[in-house]
Design a protein around this motif. Structure first.
Motif, short mmCIF file in Angstrom:
data_model
loop_
_atom_site.label_atom_id
_atom_site.label_comp_id
_atom_site.label_asym_id
_atom_site.label_seq_id
_atom_site.Cartn_x
_atom_site.Cartn_y
_atom_site.Cartn_z
N ALA A 1 -8.94 81.13 72.19
CA ALA A 1 -8.20 80.94 73.44
C ALA A 1 -9.17 80.73 74.59
O ALA A 1 -10.23 81.35 74.64
CB ALA A 1 -7.33 82.16 73.72
N TRP A 2 -8.80 79.87 75.49
CA TRP A 2 -9.57 79.67 76.72
C TRP A 2 -9.14 80.75 77.70
O TRP A 2 -8.09 81.37 77.54
CB TRP A 2 -9.29 78.31 77.30
CG TRP A 2 -9.73 77.17 76.45
CD1 TRP A 2 -10.42 77.22 75.27
CD2 TRP A 2 -9.50 75.79 76.71
NE1 TRP A 2 -10.62 75.97 74.79
CE2 TRP A 2 -10.07 75.06 75.65
CE3 TRP A 2 -8.87 75.09 77.73
CZ2 TRP A 2 -10.03 73.68 75.60
CZ3 TRP A 2 -8.84 73.72 77.67
CH2 TRP A 2 -9.42 73.03 76.63
N PRO A 3 -9.92 80.97 78.77
CA PRO A 3 -9.52 81.99 79.75
C PRO A 3 -8.13 81.74 80.33
O PRO A 3 -7.45 82.67 80.70
CB PRO A 3 -10.59 81.89 80.83
CG PRO A 3 -11.76 81.31 80.13
CD PRO A 3 -11.20 80.38 79.08
N ASP A 4 -7.72 80.48 80.41
CA ASP A 4 -6.40 80.18 80.96
C ASP A 4 -5.44 79.66 79.89
O ASP A 4 -4.46 79.02 80.19
CB ASP A 4 -6.50 79.19 82.12
CG ASP A 4 -7.24 77.92 81.73
OD1 ASP A 4 -7.78 77.86 80.62
OD2 ASP A 4 -7.26 76.99 82.54
N GLN A 5 -5.75 79.96 78.63
CA GLN A 5 -4.84 79.58 77.56
C GLN A 5 -4.13 80.85 77.08
O GLN A 5 -4.75 81.90 76.93
CB GLN A 5 -5.58 78.95 76.38
CG GLN A 5 -4.64 78.51 75.29
CD GLN A 5 -5.36 77.80 74.16
OE1 GLN A 5 -6.53 78.03 73.93
NE2 GLN A 5 -4.65 76.95 73.46
N ASP B 1 4.42 80.05 70.55
CA ASP B 1 4.12 78.97 71.48
C ASP B 1 2.76 79.27 72.09
O ASP B 1 2.28 80.41 72.04
CB ASP B 1 5.19 78.91 72.58
CG ASP B 1 5.24 77.57 73.30
OD1 ASP B 1 4.41 76.69 72.99
OD2 ASP B 1 6.11 77.42 74.17
N LYS B 2 2.12 78.26 72.65
CA LYS B 2 0.89 78.49 73.38
C LYS B 2 0.74 77.43 74.45
O LYS B 2 1.38 76.38 74.40
CB LYS B 2 -0.32 78.52 72.46
CG LYS B 2 -0.63 77.23 71.75
CD LYS B 2 -1.83 77.45 70.85
CE LYS B 2 -2.23 76.16 70.16
NZ LYS B 2 -3.41 76.34 69.34
N ASP C 1 -2.81 68.38 78.84
CA ASP C 1 -2.73 66.93 78.68
C ASP C 1 -4.17 66.46 78.47
O ASP C 1 -5.01 66.61 79.35
CB ASP C 1 -2.14 66.30 79.94
CG ASP C 1 -2.02 64.80 79.86
OD1 ASP C 1 -2.96 64.15 79.33
OD2 ASP C 1 -1.01 64.26 80.33
N VAL C 2 -4.46 65.91 77.30
CA VAL C 2 -5.84 65.55 76.99
C VAL C 2 -6.39 64.45 77.89
O VAL C 2 -7.60 64.35 78.08
CB VAL C 2 -6.01 65.15 75.51
CG1 VAL C 2 -5.75 66.34 74.60
CG2 VAL C 2 -5.10 63.99 75.15
N SER C 3 -5.52 63.63 78.46
CA SER C 3 -6.00 62.55 79.31
C SER C 3 -6.37 63.04 80.71
O SER C 3 -7.22 62.46 81.38
CB SER C 3 -4.98 61.42 79.40
OG SER C 3 -3.80 61.88 80.03
N THR C 4 -5.73 64.12 81.16
CA THR C 4 -5.99 64.61 82.52
C THR C 4 -6.61 66.01 82.55
O THR C 4 -7.10 66.45 83.58
CB THR C 4 -4.69 64.68 83.34
OG1 THR C 4 -3.82 65.65 82.72
CG2 THR C 4 -4.01 63.33 83.41
N ALA C 5 -6.57 66.71 81.42
CA ALA C 5 -7.04 68.10 81.31
C ALA C 5 -6.23 69.05 82.17
O ALA C 5 -6.66 70.14 82.49
CB ALA C 5 -8.53 68.21 81.64
N VAL D 1 -0.09 71.75 80.96
CA VAL D 1 1.28 71.24 80.99
C VAL D 1 2.29 72.26 80.46
O VAL D 1 3.49 72.04 80.56
CB VAL D 1 1.42 69.91 80.20
CG1 VAL D 1 0.64 68.81 80.89
CG2 VAL D 1 0.98 70.07 78.76
N ASN D 2 1.84 73.33 79.90
CA ASN D 2 2.73 74.38 79.40
C ASN D 2 2.01 75.71 79.61
O ASN D 2 1.14 76.06 78.84
CB ASN D 2 3.04 74.16 77.92
CG ASN D 2 4.04 75.15 77.37
OD1 ASN D 2 4.93 75.60 78.09
ND2 ASN D 2 3.91 75.51 76.12
N ASP D 3 2.36 76.42 80.68
CA ASP D 3 1.67 77.67 80.96
C ASP D 3 2.51 78.87 80.55
O ASP D 3 3.60 78.73 80.02
CB ASP D 3 1.22 77.74 82.42
CG ASP D 3 2.38 77.87 83.40
OD1 ASP D 3 3.52 78.08 82.96
OD2 ASP D 3 2.12 77.77 84.61
#
Length: 79
Positions: A38-42, A55-56, A60-64, A67-69
């Motif tokens: 997990a990332w710090p904000d994941q 769920d996690k 968005d891989v194109s913008t980083a 999109v789902n927090d």
């Protein structure tokens, strides 16, 4: 980054006061982070009865951009 485990716990308590859900804090050795990468904000929403990730958060891989927090996940569970 937290300077010590007590600071990590204090931040988690402050976060948990906003939500009527169980909040778990990773160990100082980051066992959860190392297991689930997990990332710090994941965030991962885990069913406590089955241990399955329901769920996690996603990016968005194109913008980083996130999109789902965590708020989206919790609202979906409550709906």
């Amino acid at each position: 980054m937290h300077s010590d485990f007590q600071e990590r716990m204090d931040k988690a308590r402050a976060f948990a006061e906003s939500f009527p859900y169980d909040v778990y804090v990773d160990t100082w050795n980051d066992t959860y982070e190392n297991t689930y990468h997990a990332w710090p904000d994941q965030f991962c929403l885990i069913d406590t009865h089955t241990g399955i990730i329901m769920d996690k958060s996603r990016y968005d891989v194109s913008t980083a951009h996130l999109v789902n927090d965590y708020a989206d996940m919790l609202n979906n569970v409550l709906d």
